[in-house]
Structure formats: structure tokens, C-alpha cells
Design a protein around this motif. Structure first.
Motif, PDB file in Angstrom:
ATOM      1  N   SER A   1      30.368  -9.995   1.035  1.00  0.00           N
ATOM      2  CA  SER A   1      31.483 -10.420   0.188  1.00  0.00           C
ATOM      3  C   SER A   1      32.419  -9.235   0.024  1.00  0.00           C
ATOM      4  N   TRP A   2      33.736  -9.522   0.123  1.00  0.00           N
ATOM      5  CA  TRP A   2      34.715  -8.429   0.068  1.00  0.00           C
ATOM      6  C   TRP A   2      36.051  -8.947  -0.429  1.00  0.00           C
ATOM      7  N   ASN A   3      36.598  -8.261  -1.425  1.00  0.00           N
ATOM      8  CA  ASN A   3      37.971  -8.489  -1.878  1.00  0.00           C
ATOM      9  C   ASN A   3      38.874  -7.610  -1.019  1.00  0.00           C
ATOM     10  N   LEU A   4      39.787  -8.252  -0.274  1.00  0.00           N
ATOM     11  CA  LEU A   4      40.603  -7.554   0.715  1.00  0.00           C
ATOM     12  C   LEU A   4      41.894  -6.955   0.155  1.00  0.00           C
ATOM     13  N   MET A   5      42.112  -7.080  -1.150  1.00  0.00           N
ATOM     14  CA  MET A   5      43.282  -6.483  -1.788  1.00  0.00           C
ATOM     15  C   MET A   5      44.583  -7.010  -1.162  1.00  0.00           C
ATOM     16  N   SER A   6      44.853  -8.295  -1.425  1.00  0.00           N
ATOM     17  CA  SER A   6      46.115  -8.936  -1.012  1.00  0.00           C
ATOM     18  C   SER A   6      46.325  -8.887   0.496  1.00  0.00           C
ATOM     19  N   TYR A   7      45.300  -9.318   1.236  1.00  0.00           N
ATOM     20  CA  TYR A   7      45.429  -9.429   2.687  1.00  0.00           C
ATOM     21  C   TYR A   7      46.596 -10.368   3.011  1.00  0.00           C
ATOM     22  N   GLY A   8      47.489  -9.908   3.839  1.00  0.00           N
ATOM     23  CA  GLY A   8      48.699 -10.664   4.160  1.00  0.00           C
ATOM     24  C   GLY A   8      49.919  -9.989   3.585  1.00  0.00           C
ATOM     25  N   LYS A   9      49.805  -9.506   2.357  1.00  0.00           N
ATOM     26  CA  LYS A   9      50.856  -8.663   1.786  1.00  0.00           C
ATOM     27  C   LYS A   9      50.677  -7.225   2.278  1.00  0.00           C
ATOM     28  N   SER A  10      49.448  -6.878   2.600  1.00  0.00           N
ATOM     29  CA  SER A  10      49.162  -5.536   3.098  1.00  0.00           C
ATOM     30  C   SER A  10      49.733  -5.365   4.505  1.00  0.00           C
ATOM     31  N   GLY A  11      49.864  -4.120   4.941  1.00  0.00           N
ATOM     32  CA  GLY A  11      50.426  -3.836   6.243  1.00  0.00           C
ATOM     33  C   GLY A  11      49.474  -4.159   7.381  1.00  0.00           C
ATOM     34  N   SER A  12      50.016  -4.231   8.583  1.00  0.00           N
ATOM     35  CA  SER A  12      49.214  -4.596   9.749  1.00  0.00           C
ATOM     36  C   SER A  12      48.149  -3.541  10.045  1.00  0.00           C
ATOM     37  N   VAL A  13      48.427  -2.270   9.746  1.00  0.00           N
ATOM     38  CA  VAL A  13      47.431  -1.223   9.983  1.00  0.00           C
ATOM     39  C   VAL A  13      46.210  -1.454   9.102  1.00  0.00           C
TER      40      VAL A  13
ATOM     41  N   ARG B   1      36.744   2.585   1.306  1.00  0.00           N
ATOM     42  CA  ARG B   1      37.553   3.011   0.169  1.00  0.00           C
ATOM     43  C   ARG B   1      39.047   3.027   0.510  1.00  0.00           C
ATOM     44  N   ASN B   2      39.358   3.330   1.743  1.00  0.00           N
ATOM     45  CA  ASN B   2      40.750   3.405   2.165  1.00  0.00           C
ATOM     46  C   ASN B   2      41.373   2.029   2.370  1.00  0.00           C
ATOM     47  N   LEU B   3      40.556   1.023   2.642  1.00  0.00           N
ATOM     48  CA  LEU B   3      41.074  -0.275   3.057  1.00  0.00           C
ATOM     49  C   LEU B   3      41.253  -1.265   1.916  1.00  0.00           C
ATOM     50  N   SER B   4      40.652  -1.017   0.752  1.00  0.00           N
ATOM     51  CA  SER B   4      40.768  -1.963  -0.363  1.00  0.00           C
ATOM     52  C   SER B   4      40.393  -1.263  -1.662  1.00  0.00           C
ATOM     53  N   ASP B   5      40.785  -1.886  -2.779  1.00  0.00           N
ATOM     54  CA  ASP B   5      40.369  -1.372  -4.082  1.00  0.00           C
ATOM     55  C   ASP B   5      39.002  -1.915  -4.488  1.00  0.00           C
ATOM     56  N   HIS B   6      38.383  -2.692  -3.624  1.00  0.00           N
ATOM     57  CA  HIS B   6      37.000  -3.152  -3.804  1.00  0.00           C
ATOM     58  C   HIS B   6      36.191  -2.714  -2.593  1.00  0.00           C
TER      59      HIS B   6
ATOM     60  N   ARG C   1      25.505   0.537  -8.461  1.00  0.00           N
ATOM     61  CA  ARG C   1      26.621   1.124  -7.748  1.00  0.00           C
ATOM     62  C   ARG C   1      27.891   0.373  -8.117  1.00  0.00           C
ATOM     63  N   ALA C   2      28.955   1.105  -8.418  1.00  0.00           N
ATOM     64  CA  ALA C   2      30.257   0.484  -8.671  1.00  0.00           C
ATOM     65  C   ALA C   2      30.801  -0.105  -7.380  1.00  0.00           C
ATOM     66  N   THR C   3      31.516  -1.214  -7.497  1.00  0.00           N
ATOM     67  CA  THR C   3      32.195  -1.801  -6.338  1.00  0.00           C
ATOM     68  C   THR C   3      33.708  -1.712  -6.464  1.00  0.00           C
ATOM     69  N   SER C   4      34.197  -1.213  -7.575  1.00  0.00           N
ATOM     70  CA  SER C   4      35.639  -1.039  -7.763  1.00  0.00           C
ATOM     71  C   SER C   4      35.864   0.154  -8.683  1.00  0.00           C
ATOM     72  N   GLY C   5      37.133   0.552  -8.789  1.00  0.00           N
ATOM     73  CA  GLY C   5      37.481   1.671  -9.645  1.00  0.00           C
ATOM     74  C   GLY C   5      37.765   2.947  -8.899  1.00  0.00           C
ATOM     75  N   HIS C   6      37.572   2.950  -7.573  1.00  0.00           N
ATOM     76  CA  HIS C   6      37.819   4.172  -6.814  1.00  0.00           C
ATOM     77  C   HIS C   6      39.314   4.413  -6.592  1.00  0.00           C
ATOM     78  N   ARG C   7      40.154   3.425  -6.931  1.00  0.00           N
ATOM     79  CA  ARG C   7      41.608   3.617  -6.832  1.00  0.00           C
ATOM     80  C   ARG C   7      42.268   3.661  -8.206  1.00  0.00           C
ATOM     81  N   SER C   8      41.837   2.778  -9.082  1.00  0.00           N
ATOM     82  CA  SER C   8      42.405   2.741 -10.431  1.00  0.00           C
ATOM     83  C   SER C   8      41.437   1.987 -11.334  1.00  0.00           C
ATOM     84  N   GLY C   9      41.734   1.983 -12.628  1.00  0.00           N
ATOM     85  CA  GLY C   9      40.857   1.292 -13.566  1.00  0.00           C
ATOM     86  C   GLY C   9      39.603   2.105 -13.842  1.00  0.00           C
ATOM     87  N   TRP C  10      38.477   1.408 -14.019  1.00  0.00           N
ATOM     88  CA  TRP C  10      37.243   2.120 -14.276  1.00  0.00           C
ATOM     89  C   TRP C  10      36.176   1.610 -13.311  1.00  0.00           C
TER      90      TRP C  10
END
Length: 280
Positions: free
Chosen positions: A2-14, A248-253, A212-221
């Protein structure tokens, strides 16, 4: 997986290509995805985006429109698994609910579900949990992958946040309501407690996996915001948070992965031990 892709489609092609590459590297049999962005519930665009992911991975897929949000969900599976049924539910859920039943070559089918709870309303999260327990019967061997946007049922496993370190405007959206504004904040755990009391098992604490945390490595907690719920805890074999530089580089989750023993899917949950997240 399971993965939250952080607005896949709005994100860039890279970013999208990087997500495809990570998914190909991890080679999941089934994938539950959240946050596929298509404005205004544009199903044509949603189908195009999910189709691009499926083509990149060589998998079959169902796109699930979120009629009350621009961030949709999807399920992908390896084509050798026979599709027995599929359904996309609205049911006034914030991000909807997708369900497929797959023939994975054993006695009982595997029911795979995906959802994404409301990001800022504990009462709505609880209402969605009621819907999930009503639509996902315990009689089926079910695994639900979700961006849970909430807290685990057990504060010993998912500890209370340091509320003093968070912006004041966030707190009321995440704590159990108290008519006394000066009362100490307490995380609203009712959505997970509803699932637990209804007979669903949270995979990470059920397996005794290290927190283990699954989010917060970009913002929030840092919190364990992504979960697997299952009706067949005896089939659980391994839980993992994919915490790599690429992830970590590809999503906030971060992606989460669970291994199931298909031969154990027919076993009733009453034989599980420990019960619903109790310490092993």
C-alpha cells in the motif's frame, strides 16, 4: 503493498517514472494506491493515469473514483490471479472504497480493498470505519490497504504525539473532542478501535513489528499513517515499511508491505494470538 503516491498525475513525469521503477523493483503481487490526482473526479483522466501505472508494471487494475475529493484510489494485481469480482463504492466516503476478489490459487478467494480516510475530521473517519466494517464481511479473507489518516487503537504501540510541538491549528482536527477547551489533547483513536472491535486486525502490531513512521519525513509529524487491516491474522507472515532514500524522495508517505500465507487464508480469526494488537 500500500502506498500513497502524493498526487500522482499532478506530480512531474520524473517522479512518476521513479514511482514506477520502485514498484517494479519491489515486485508486489497486489498494490493498493492512494492519491491519484484527477481534478473534478474526471474518470477519463483517472483511468488514463491508473492505466499508465498498470502498463508500467504489467498488472491489471481497477480505478476507484473519490467523488468528494480530487485524490482517488486504485488496486493493481498480477494478471495470473483470476478476477472474480470488482466494485468501486462511493457510500459518501471521503475517498471511496475499492474491492476486488481474486483467485490466488487456494481454497478461498482473497478480497483486497483500498481506501483513504478523511484528512481532517475524526468524526468522518469514524463514519468511514463504520462503513468499512459493514461492507467488508468477516466471513471473507480480506486485506485492506489504507492511508488511515488517523491513529492506531493501542497507545502503547502508537504513542500520543507531542502535541506541544505541533501547530495549534492542527490539534483540534486530530484529537477526541472535549467540551472543555483547556482539557489535555488526546488522540482520537475511535476509527481504529471501531475496526478492532468489529473483528479486524492491524497487521503491524499483530505481528509485533517494531513501530515505524510511514509519514512525516517531509512535513507534519512522524506517525504510522498507513495501515493494513485484515480478517485473517493467522495468514500474516511479515510487515515492512519501505524506508529508503528513493521512497522518501518520491512521496510524503512510505510504502508498506505485508506478506500473507495463502494456505492460511481459510483459517478463522478466532484462532489468532495475540488478539488485535495486544503485545505478543
Amino acid at each position: 503493498m500500500s502506498w500513497n503516491l502524493m498526487s500522482y498525475g499532478k506530480s512531474g513525469s520524473v517522479t512518476r517514472r521513479g514511482q514506477h521503477e520502485l514498484l517494479r523493483f519491489l515486485r508486489p503481487d497486489v498494490v493498493c494506491l492512494q492519491e491519484i490526482y484527477a481534478a473534478g473526479a474526471d474518470t477519463t483522466e483517472l483511468d488514463r493515469l491508473v492505466g499508465a501505472i498498470a502498463e508500467a508494471l504489467g498488472m491489471a487494475a481497477i480505478a476507484v473514483p473519490a467523488k468528494h475529493s480530487d485524490c482517488h484510489v486504485a488496486i493493481l494485481w498480477r494478471p495470473e490471479y483470476g478476477l472474480l469480482s470488482q466494485r468501486a463504492y462511493d457510500l459518501l466516503m471521503w475517498h471511496g472504497l475499492g474491492v476486488v476478489r481474486l483467485d490466488v490459487g487456494v481454497e478461498v478467494p482473497l478480497t483486497v480493498a483500498v481506501t483513504h480516510l478523511s484528512p481532517w475530521n475524526p468524526d468522518k473517519q469514524l463514519a468511514d470505519a463504520y462503513t468499512l466494517t459493514g461492507q467488508l464481511p468477516l466471513s471473507e479473507a480480506t486485506i485492506l490497504g489504507a492511508d488511515w489518516n488517523s491513529f492506531g487503537a493501542d497507545p502503547e504501540y502508537d504513542p500520543e504525539p507531542d502535541w506541544s510541538a505541533l501547530p495549534a491549528e492542527w490539534i483540534a482536527r486530530h484529537v477526541r473532542w472535549n467540551d472543555d477547551p483547556d482539557a489535555p489533547p488526546v488522540a482520537d483513536r475511535r476509527p481504529s478501535q471501531m475496526m478492532q472491535r468489529s473483528g479486524f486486525y492491524d497487521a503491524a502490531p499483530q505481528l509485533g513489528a517494531p513501530w515505524r513512521a510511514t509519514s512525516g519525513h517531509r512535513s507534519g509529524w512522524s506517525r504510522r499513517e498507513d495501515v493494513f487491516w485484515t480478517t485473517r491474522p493467522t495468514a500474516l507472515r511479515r510487515y515492512q515499511v519501505v524506508d529508503t532514500a528513493a521512497a522518501r524522495n518520491l512521496s510524503d508517505h512510505l510504502p508498506i508491505v505485508v506478506d500473507l500465507d495463502p494456505q492460511a487464508l481459510a483459517q478463522a480469526s478466532s484462532s489468532a494470538s495475540p488478539r488485535n494488537g495486544a503485545k505478543p
